[in-house]
Design a protein around this motif. Structure first.
Motif, PDB file in Angstrom:
ATOM      1  N   GLU A  31      -7.458  -2.597  -1.973  1.00  0.00           N
ATOM      2  CA  GLU A  31      -7.993  -3.603  -0.818  1.00  0.00           C
ATOM      3  C   GLU A  31      -8.076  -4.973  -1.171  1.00  0.00           C
ATOM      4  N   LEU A  43      -5.545  -6.452   1.031  1.00  0.00           N
ATOM      5  CA  LEU A  43      -5.529  -6.272   2.405  1.00  0.00           C
ATOM      6  C   LEU A  43      -5.834  -7.392   3.045  1.00  0.00           C
ATOM      7  N   ASP A  44      -5.381  -8.616   2.984  1.00  0.00           N
ATOM      8  CA  ASP A  44      -5.842  -9.752   3.358  1.00  0.00           C
ATOM      9  C   ASP A  44      -4.587 -10.632   3.564  1.00  0.00           C
ATOM     10  N   ASN A  45      -4.479 -11.514   4.578  1.00  0.00           N
ATOM     11  CA  ASN A  45      -2.944 -12.332   4.694  1.00  0.00           C
ATOM     12  C   ASN A  45      -2.866 -13.252   3.691  1.00  0.00           C
TER      13      ASN A  45
END
Lengths: 483, 354
Positions: free
Chosen positions: B314, B317-319
């Motif tokens: 995770e 999980l970030d741009n």
């Protein structure tokens, strides 16, 4: 980014497969001579869903009288069935295969409910393989002259078949498809914890218009199975299950004319060399021991890893195990389902405890177990040697024993140092090593850079105490032919 | 530390050349294009493996192999994850926020780029809660226009450079291309590697070029390194290219230009996610991943997010760490988003053409 961050960012919402696709009746009878009937003595037993302990249905329990009736029905049907041209028998088998495909969603849900394995597996592995097995042997029915057993090979007669609970419908397919293709009739006993898919299969036989008595299904416990294999008018016995029961059957059949095939336990070695494709090897180890909660006779339950990469491999493996999703077997995102029965859970628990007591190091990922049902967390044992019980006894559960080796020589020696000989895996990028090692492994199935891959065209069976005889492929015909 | 730190450890004794200290940016900033001298990569635990062509080759060929069947099976298996309701809503918004909204056509005009910029800032004019995309991605000569179009919004401007998509130009031209784009305000540079050099085994040339481009990016622009995986052809090559890119200081590794037959696939993206995961374990440096080309539906995008979640984890999980290079994907995500909000499908007339 404009979004709020949650504690676990990408939490998969429940995605349960609908139960409404399968209609489970309150009770089921025995399937004898094309009809469902109660047991002669009226006995019944309950089958429960292992993930919730919910009673799914009440099933008639076959006794000796029922066994006798079923064998007689099969004997009567044998005359006409075996006389049919192979092409006619093939039509029925193709029809059964197609109906299985059409009803596969229903059967997958049913199997998941009764067995506890994840819907992902019943949907993507069990059911496709079941249909494939019937298609495959349907194709052989009119080509037996070319199977390598001489012209017009003859069937044996009535086959008594006893199957386990780990792949209820798939083991049924492994037993029934070749038997019918070669012209035998069958009496099959499903396991007491998973009788339902076999009874649904009985319904499929009726749907396919299969002549009465060709397939008979007798749910029951071990005594039912014992009565079946001991019945004097049974010509052929096929058993898949534990080595202990297999030995009993072999003793019971000694000195009779009955032909016997046994597919028993295993303690498969999954050998990872230092030049293995690591990420894929990790996947293969996971598939090898956690597919169907490790309740697989050919499971790769002993990981033999080359000592020089042990640390890295275990680190990768542990990281991967932490991503396994354990829970509701009907949820499409579940990787690890329930253990099939309280009895099996107790056995796994006891063996794992023994592993600890004998000094092996136990590890499981953080993993919350549901409060009801039979559950066991994926478990890894390190510091295991050949002398540990968990390296020798079949655990039949999600428990991996990790051992190390230094040279290919040692890997082969350790892999073969077992009373079993069902499966093995080899992980290396070196093709010549695959061939050299596979040649020396005393195991019926050797997978290279993969594990637990099944195909109806491939013969499957054991060495040593893993049994004898082969199922699947052209070789699988022999067990049902008088050759 | 993961598998690869061990490789580095084992490898270290083979490398006899001293570790070169990284040059300060001031040393090379004033040099003319193409004459930056020997490239010097970033400092990290694996810096010595790029000390010579043979050292680099030995390192890359010492990486664990990739079993193609197993890799594709794993990608397919993760593709069966069922992402519903709240998880789907999260994934759709996350995917929108990760898009590099792209136009890379000979026919691009300022008007087209302005339209794209407006859409990037407000993807769905009927619903202002829709997240904006990560960036618009254009050719270098459109950077200034794009910059104006997204001014003040937080949407980045990415520019392809280094003679995109073929990359068949002299290094000086490529670096000039990069500098022009950066000077025009590009926040991110998407470079292509020299596939010819890679396929002929001149790994250090590929590496040096990335280092030079990284230098030309300066401290402000992040560098995405495109491998054109469809041309590298084998998974072993993709793994090696990933490591060259990361060793050379890439901020992102990116699959494709979108200009060849095979672009981003679940399998090649999974492989690159494994690479960034392992690289961080070995060096502590996190690198982003950008699959590009051929991802057109929400369903596909969500499958890629599952790959991210269950492979790199995770943290990606970030741009800032994961992007989609796409154009038509956005409208499908918007339609799915409207469906979740209203319970019915809208249709292509309810999202904007760009």
């Amino acid at each position: 980014m404009t979004m709020d961050k949650q504690s676990s960012l990408f939490e998969y919402a429940p995605a349960p497969e609908s139960r409404s696709v399968v209609d489970i009746a309150a009770s089921y009878g025995l399937f004898i001579d094309g009809e469902f009937a109660e047991a002669a003595d009226g006995k019944v037993f309950k089958t429960v869903s292992p993930s919730t302990e919910e009673v799914l249905s009440e099933v008639a329990q076959a006794g000796e009288a029922d066994v006798d009736r079923a064998v007689k029905a099969a004997r009567k049907a044998f005359e006409k069935w075996s006389a049919l041209p192979g092409s006619e028998r093939a039509k029925y088998l193709f029809r059964i295969a197609r109906i299985i495909q059409e009803r596969s969603r229903e059967l997958a849900v049913l199997e998941t409910l009764d067995n506890g394995k994840p819907i992902k597996e019943t949907r993507d592995a069990d059911l496709p393989l079941v249909a494939a097995h019937f298609f495959y042997y349907a194709g052989w029915a009119d080509k037996l002259d070319y199977a390598g057993y001489g012209p017009n090979p003859r069937p044996l007669g009535v086959a008594g078949q006893v199957i386990p609970w780990n792949f209820p419908l798939l083991m049924l397919a492994w037993k029934i498809a070749p038997a019918l293709a070669t012209g035998n009739t069958v009496v099959l006993k499903p396991a007491e914890t998973t009788p339902l898919s076999a009874l649904f299969f009985a319904d499929i036989c009726r749907q396919a218009g299969l002549p009465k008595g060709v397939v008979n299904i007798l749910p029951g416990y071990g005594d039912t199975g014992a009565a079946l294999v001991a019945h004097p008018d049974v010509d052929k016995v096929a058993f898949t299950g534990s080595t202990a029961v297999g030995k009993e059957i072999a003793r019971a059949l000694a000195g009779t004319r009955k032909k016997l095939t046994l597919e028993l336990g295993g303690k498969g070695a999954n050998i990872v060399f230092d030049d293995a494709p690591i990420d894929q090897a990790v996947e293969g180890i996971v598939t090898g021991i956690f597919f169907n909660q490790g309740q697989v006779c050919c499971a790769g339950s002993r990981l033999l890893v080359q000592e020089s990469i042990q640390e890295e491999l275990l680190e990768s493996l542990k990281r991967r195990l932490s991503t396994l999703r354990l829970g509701d077997p009907l949820d499409k995102n579940t990787d690890i389902g329930a253990i099939n029965s309280a009895e099996q859970l107790a056995r796994i628990t006891a063996l794992a405890e023994q592993g600890e007591a004998e000094g092996a190091e136990r590890w499981s990922p953080a993993c919350e177990l549901p409060s009801s049902g039979y559950w066991f967390a994926p478990t890894l044992f390190t510091n295991v040697t050949q002398a540990h019980t968990i390296a020798r006894d079949e655990i039949f559960g999600p428990v991996l024993s990790v051992l190390t080796f230094r040279t290919p020589e040692e890997a082969v020696a350790k892999a073969n140092n077992t009373q079993y000989g069902l499966s093995a895996g080899i992980w290396t990028e070196k093709g010549s090593r695959i061939l050299a090692v596979a040649d020396r492994l005393r195991a019926g199935v050797v997978w290279a850079n993969t594990f637990n891959k099944f195909d109806p065209t491939s013969p499957f069976g054991g060495y040593k105490e893993s049994g004898f005889g082969r199922e699947g492929g052209r070789h699988g015909l022999e067990a049902y032919l008088d050759v | 530390m993961g598998v690869y730190s061990c490789y580095a450890r084992r490898y270290a004794p083979l490398v006899t050349m001293p570790i070169t200290a990284p040059a300060s940016p001031a040393d090379s900033a004033g040099g003319p294009p193409g004459t930056t001298g020997p490239a010097v990569g970033p400092a990290h635990a694996l810096a010595d493996v790029t000390a010579s062509d043979s050292a680099l080759r030995r390192f890359l060929h010492g990486l664990p192999g990739v079993d193609a069947v197993g890799l594709e099976a794993r990608a397919a298996s993760l593709g069966t994850r069922s992402i519903k309701t709240t998880a789907k809503a999260y994934a759709i918004d996350l995917a929108i926020s990760m898009i590099d909204l792209t136009t890379l056509e000979g026919a691009d005009t300022p008007g087209k780029v302005r339209a794209l910029g407006a859409k990037a800032v407000h993807p769905d004019p009927t619903d202002r809660t829709t997240p904006q995309v990560a960036a618009v991605c254009v050719y270098p000569d459109m950077v200034a226009t794009a910059k104006e179009a997204v001014a003040g919004s937080g949407v980045k401007v990415a520019s392809v450079a280094t003679a995109f998509p073929a990359g068949r130009a002299p290094l000086g031209v490529k670096l000039a291309d990069v500098r022009e784009a950066v000077a025009a305000g590009a926040d991110e540079i998407d470079m292509v590697i020299d596939r010819g050099a890679f396929l002929s085994g001149r790994y250090l040339k590929v590496y040096d070029e990335i280092v030079a481009v990284k230098e030309a990016c300066g401290t402000d622009a992040r560098l995405k390194v495109i491998f054109e995986t469809g041309e590298l052809a084998t998974y072993d090559n993709i793994r090696r290219a990933s490591w060259i890119g990361m060793l050379a200081g890439a901020d992102f590794i990116k699959t494709s230009t979108g200009k060849v037959a095979v672009n981003a696939t679940p399998a090649n993206t999974l492989l690159m996610l494994e690479a960034v995961r392992d690289f961080r374990a070995a060096t502590g440096v996190q690198v982003g991943v950008k699959p590009a080309g051929g991802i057109r539906t929400s369903k596909d995008a969500i499958k890629f997010l599952v790959l991210v979640n269950e492979t790199a984890g995770e943290d990606w999980l970030d741009n800032h760490w994961f992007r989609f290079g796409a154009s038509s994907l956005l409208n499908d995500l918007l339609m799915q988003r409207q469906k979740l909000a209203t319970g019915r499908y809208s249709g292509p007339d309810y999202v904007t053409v760009d």
